[in-house]
Motif scaffolding. Sequence first.
Motif, short mmCIF file in Angstrom:
data_model
loop_
_atom_site.label_atom_id
_atom_site.label_comp_id
_atom_site.label_asym_id
_atom_site.label_seq_id
_atom_site.Cartn_x
_atom_site.Cartn_y
_atom_site.Cartn_z
N GLU A 119 0.84 -1.20 0.00
CA GLU A 119 0.00 0.00 0.00
C GLU A 119 0.87 1.25 0.00
O GLU A 119 0.56 2.23 -0.67
CB GLU A 119 -0.92 0.00 1.22
N GLY A 120 1.96 1.21 0.76
CA GLY A 120 2.87 2.35 0.80
C GLY A 120 3.53 2.59 -0.54
O GLY A 120 3.66 3.75 -0.99
N ILE A 121 3.96 1.53 -1.21
CA ILE A 121 4.59 1.67 -2.53
C ILE A 121 3.60 2.25 -3.53
O ILE A 121 3.93 3.14 -4.33
CB ILE A 121 5.16 0.33 -3.02
N LYS A 122 2.36 1.78 -3.50
CA LYS A 122 1.32 2.31 -4.40
C LYS A 122 1.11 3.80 -4.15
O LYS A 122 0.96 4.58 -5.09
CB LYS A 122 0.01 1.54 -4.20
N ARG A 123 1.09 4.20 -2.88
CA ARG A 123 0.94 5.61 -2.55
C ARG A 123 2.10 6.44 -3.12
O ARG A 123 1.89 7.51 -3.71
CB ARG A 123 0.86 5.77 -1.03
N MET A 124 3.33 5.95 -2.95
CA MET A 124 4.50 6.66 -3.45
C MET A 124 4.47 6.77 -4.97
O MET A 124 4.83 7.82 -5.54
CB MET A 124 5.77 5.94 -3.00
N LEU A 125 4.06 5.72 -5.64
CA LEU A 125 3.97 5.76 -7.10
C LEU A 125 2.93 6.77 -7.55
O LEU A 125 3.11 7.45 -8.57
CB LEU A 125 3.64 4.36 -7.64
N ALA A 126 1.83 6.87 -6.79
CA ALA A 126 0.83 7.89 -7.11
C ALA A 126 1.43 9.29 -6.99
O ALA A 126 1.08 10.20 -7.75
CB ALA A 126 -0.38 7.73 -6.19
N GLY A 127 2.34 9.47 -6.02
CA GLY A 127 3.03 10.74 -5.89
C GLY A 127 3.88 11.06 -7.10
O GLY A 127 3.94 12.22 -7.54
N LEU A 128 4.55 10.06 -7.65
CA LEU A 128 5.34 10.28 -8.86
C LEU A 128 4.45 10.62 -10.05
O LEU A 128 4.78 11.48 -10.88
CB LEU A 128 6.18 9.04 -9.19
N GLN A 129 3.31 9.94 -10.12
CA GLN A 129 2.36 10.20 -11.20
C GLN A 129 1.88 11.65 -11.12
O GLN A 129 1.76 12.33 -12.15
CB GLN A 129 1.18 9.24 -11.07
N ALA A 130 1.62 12.13 -9.90
CA ALA A 130 1.16 13.50 -9.73
C ALA A 130 2.27 14.51 -10.03
O ALA A 130 2.00 15.63 -10.49
CB ALA A 130 0.65 13.70 -8.30
N ALA A 131 3.52 14.12 -9.80
CA ALA A 131 4.64 15.03 -10.03
C ALA A 131 4.73 15.46 -11.50
O ALA A 131 5.16 16.58 -11.81
CB ALA A 131 5.95 14.37 -9.60
N VAL A 132 4.33 14.57 -12.40
CA VAL A 132 4.42 14.85 -13.83
C VAL A 132 3.54 16.03 -14.22
O VAL A 132 3.76 16.66 -15.27
CB VAL A 132 4.06 13.58 -14.63
N GLU A 133 2.55 16.36 -13.39
CA GLU A 133 1.67 17.49 -13.69
C GLU A 133 2.35 18.84 -13.48
O GLU A 133 1.85 19.87 -13.91
CB GLU A 133 0.41 17.41 -12.83
N HIS A 134 3.49 18.84 -12.79
CA HIS A 134 4.20 20.09 -12.51
C HIS A 134 5.18 20.41 -13.65
O HIS A 134 5.61 19.51 -14.37
CB HIS A 134 4.97 19.97 -11.19
N PRO A 135 5.54 21.68 -13.78
CA PRO A 135 6.50 22.07 -14.84
C PRO A 135 7.81 21.30 -14.73
O PRO A 135 8.29 20.97 -13.65
CB PRO A 135 6.71 23.57 -14.57
N SER A 136 8.39 21.00 -15.88
CA SER A 136 9.63 20.24 -15.99
C SER A 136 10.77 21.18 -16.38
O SER A 136 10.53 22.22 -17.02
CB SER A 136 9.45 19.15 -17.04
N PRO A 137 12.01 20.80 -16.04
CA PRO A 137 12.45 19.60 -15.30
C PRO A 137 12.12 19.70 -13.81
O PRO A 137 12.01 20.78 -13.26
CB PRO A 137 13.96 19.57 -15.53
N ARG A 138 11.97 18.52 -13.19
CA ARG A 138 11.56 18.41 -11.79
C ARG A 138 12.59 17.61 -11.01
O ARG A 138 13.21 16.69 -11.56
CB ARG A 138 10.22 17.71 -11.66
#
Length: 237
Positions: A119-138
């Motif tokens: 469950e923790g790994i899934k949560r962290m991966l969701a955080g990475l997925q959300a990070a892509v919405e921010h301006p790049s490079p990140r």
Amino acid sequence: MTTHILRHGETHYSRQYLVNGDPTRPIRLSRDGVLSCGLVWHMLPLRQVSTWLSSEFPRARQTASRLMGVPEPGPVIDPQLNELDYGDFEGGPFLKYASWLEQHGGRRRPPGARESQWEGIKRMLAGLQAAVEHPSPRVVVCHGLLVSVLHWYRERSVAGDSMPLLFPEAPYVQPISFEDEDLLRCVKSLLSEIAAEPDSISEPRCDAEKTRAEPEPDVATFDRVIHPHAQRDLPDA
């Protein structure tokens, strides 16, 4: 568009292989942890970074601030990137948690915890997925388990290999970088693999077995256990 993902710097907890999944505990970088942040300036074009993201843990926020070079404004804080909740194992040796994990599997929540490892790994991966919405490079400053999972994904020899319970430890402040398309593909693949993993929870022990004292893990055997967060050839507090 690119995301650079790295583990925070060393702390006195991580040096002793103690676990910390409670962000309210004021665990900050050690002297070596602070010094190691300077090395990243030779690895990444940090002045070109558009978005800085961090978990809410002090050590991750401190690492991000050190890399940014200025205290304010701070990084974007995303609790989805937080370290695992270790429950009753909080503050204790990682080896005790690892022993419990090998016995009960990645789907079961440790005593006192709000999430299992998976469950923790899934949560962290969701955080990475959300990070892509921010301006790049990140730059994403997170914790050892997430970085270890990403290294495992890239380095496994056969696609479809089952995800292990214990991973080689992620290095401190050494980035692993993904283009957006590759990162989203990685996240999708890992989430699918976690969902497909069999339930490896062991059967509950009878009352007589529960009363029997479990042997304490031998700290001398640490090198025979693959730590998901400790600093060896690859690889939190």
